[in-house]
Design a protein around this motif. Sequence first.
Motif, PDB file in Angstrom:
ATOM      1  N   GLN A 162      -5.450  11.475  15.075  1.00 22.19           N
ATOM      2  CA  GLN A 162      -6.831  11.373  14.616  1.00 22.19           C
ATOM      3  C   GLN A 162      -7.439  12.763  14.537  1.00 22.19           C
ATOM      4  N   LYS A 163      -8.280  12.972  13.536  1.00 17.31           N
ATOM      5  CA  LYS A 163      -8.860  14.297  13.324  1.00 17.31           C
ATOM      6  C   LYS A 163      -9.794  14.737  14.446  1.00 17.31           C
ATOM      7  N   ASP A 164     -10.484  13.794  15.068  1.00 18.02           N
ATOM      8  CA  ASP A 164     -11.484  14.159  16.057  1.00 18.02           C
ATOM      9  C   ASP A 164     -10.920  14.326  17.463  1.00 18.02           C
ATOM     10  N   LEU A 165      -9.623  14.121  17.659  1.00 18.37           N
ATOM     11  CA  LEU A 165      -9.014  14.287  18.973  1.00 18.37           C
ATOM     12  C   LEU A 165      -8.268  15.613  19.058  1.00 18.37           C
ATOM     13  N   CYS A 166      -8.348  16.218  20.207  1.00 22.84           N
ATOM     14  CA  CYS A 166      -7.651  17.480  20.457  1.00 22.84           C
ATOM     15  C   CYS A 166      -6.169  17.204  20.680  1.00 22.84           C
ATOM     16  N   GLY A 167      -5.320  18.102  20.253  1.00 24.41           N
ATOM     17  CA  GLY A 167      -3.886  17.926  20.420  1.00 24.41           C
ATOM     18  C   GLY A 167      -3.341  18.466  21.722  1.00 24.41           C
ATOM     19  N   TRP A 168      -4.169  19.140  22.508  1.00 24.31           N
ATOM     20  CA  TRP A 168      -3.716  19.743  23.762  1.00 24.31           C
ATOM     21  C   TRP A 168      -3.763  18.723  24.897  1.00 24.31           C
ATOM     22  N   HIS A 169      -2.685  18.661  25.670  1.00 21.76           N
ATOM     23  CA  HIS A 169      -2.573  17.738  26.793  1.00 21.76           C
ATOM     24  C   HIS A 169      -2.186  18.533  28.028  1.00 21.76           C
ATOM     25  N   GLY A 170      -2.486  17.978  29.169  1.00 23.62           N
ATOM     26  CA  GLY A 170      -2.076  18.665  30.388  1.00 23.62           C
ATOM     27  C   GLY A 170      -3.069  18.427  31.491  1.00 23.62           C
ATOM     28  N   PRO A 171      -2.939  19.076  32.579  1.00 26.62           N
ATOM     29  CA  PRO A 171      -1.977  20.147  32.870  1.00 26.62           C
ATOM     30  C   PRO A 171      -0.603  19.603  33.266  1.00 26.62           C
ATOM     31  N   GLY A 172       0.368  20.441  33.074  1.00 23.45           N
ATOM     32  CA  GLY A 172       1.728  20.147  33.487  1.00 23.45           C
ATOM     33  C   GLY A 172       2.296  21.352  34.208  1.00 23.45           C
ATOM     34  N   VAL A 173       3.312  21.122  35.013  1.00 24.63           N
ATOM     35  CA  VAL A 173       3.938  22.194  35.794  1.00 24.63           C
ATOM     36  C   VAL A 173       5.329  22.450  35.237  1.00 24.63           C
ATOM     37  N   ILE A 174       5.647  23.702  34.973  1.00 22.20           N
ATOM     38  CA  ILE A 174       6.957  24.071  34.419  1.00 22.20           C
ATOM     39  C   ILE A 174       8.032  23.864  35.480  1.00 22.20           C
ATOM     40  N   GLN A 175       9.029  23.053  35.129  1.00 22.62           N
ATOM     41  CA  GLN A 175      10.141  22.755  36.029  1.00 22.62           C
ATOM     42  C   GLN A 175      11.385  23.570  35.699  1.00 22.62           C
ATOM     43  N   HIS A 212       0.921  21.173  23.433  1.00 20.31           N
ATOM     44  CA  HIS A 212       0.303  20.662  22.202  1.00 20.31           C
ATOM     45  C   HIS A 212       1.222  19.664  21.522  1.00 20.31           C
ATOM     46  N   ARG A 213       0.619  18.558  21.102  1.00 16.79           N
ATOM     47  CA  ARG A 213       1.284  17.563  20.269  1.00 16.79           C
ATOM     48  C   ARG A 213       0.346  17.251  19.114  1.00 16.79           C
ATOM     49  N   PRO A 214       0.852  17.095  17.900  1.00 17.84           N
ATOM     50  CA  PRO A 214      -0.017  16.773  16.770  1.00 17.84           C
ATOM     51  C   PRO A 214      -0.792  15.478  17.034  1.00 17.84           C
ATOM     52  N   SER A 215      -2.082  15.512  16.746  1.00 18.54           N
ATOM     53  CA  SER A 215      -2.944  14.358  16.971  1.00 18.54           C
ATOM     54  C   SER A 215      -2.925  13.440  15.754  1.00 18.54           C
ATOM     55  N   ASP A 260       4.331  25.848  21.674  1.00 17.66           N
ATOM     56  CA  ASP A 260       3.455  24.701  21.897  1.00 17.66           C
ATOM     57  C   ASP A 260       2.829  24.716  23.291  1.00 17.66           C
ATOM     58  N   LEU A 261       2.968  25.819  24.011  1.00 16.69           N
ATOM     59  CA  LEU A 261       2.430  25.931  25.367  1.00 16.69           C
ATOM     60  C   LEU A 261       1.349  26.997  25.459  1.00 16.69           C
ATOM     61  N   ARG A 262       0.446  26.801  26.396  1.00 19.16           N
ATOM     62  CA  ARG A 262      -0.511  27.829  26.752  1.00 19.16           C
ATOM     63  C   ARG A 262      -0.861  27.654  28.223  1.00 19.16           C
ATOM     64  N   GLN A 263      -1.321  28.735  28.832  1.00 18.88           N
ATOM     65  CA  GLN A 263      -1.721  28.657  30.234  1.00 18.88           C
ATOM     66  C   GLN A 263      -2.874  27.684  30.371  1.00 18.88           C
ATOM     67  N   PHE A 264      -2.890  26.915  31.455  1.00 21.76           N
ATOM     68  CA  PHE A 264      -3.979  25.972  31.691  1.00 21.76           C
ATOM     69  C   PHE A 264      -5.232  26.736  32.015  1.00 21.76           C
ATOM     70  N   LEU A 265      -6.341  26.370  31.367  1.00 23.46           N
ATOM     71  CA  LEU A 265      -7.602  27.092  31.543  1.00 23.46           C
ATOM     72  C   LEU A 265      -8.404  26.539  32.677  1.00 23.46           C
TER      73      LEU A 265
END
Length: 90
Positions: free
Chosen positions: A48-61, A43-46, A85-90
């Motif tokens: 714009q209000k209408d955009l989601c702050g969650w990005h991904g997927p990424g792999v933990i190194q 998660h990164r703060p967006s 700021d992390l969550r499992q990829f759905l």
Amino acid sequence: MREIALQAMVEATSQARINRDMRTQTGIPGDVIFELGDVVEYHRPSTQKDLCGWHGPGVIQEINADQGHVILKHNEREIRCRFQDLRQFL
């Protein structure tokens, strides 16, 4: 008399605080939830209000539990994220 009453109030307040703390559930540490190679979203703060702050997927190194963050790879970039700021990829 006033000193005894003050002592009783301090003890009652302390006991109430202890009871309240004993009923709360603490979160599971991030180093227990995540493992190397897990696929996650971050998660990164967006801006714009209408955009989601969650990005991904990424792999933990790499997991740095003592510093409270992980390093993950997303789109060929290494990104440092806090556990919260992390969550499992759905």
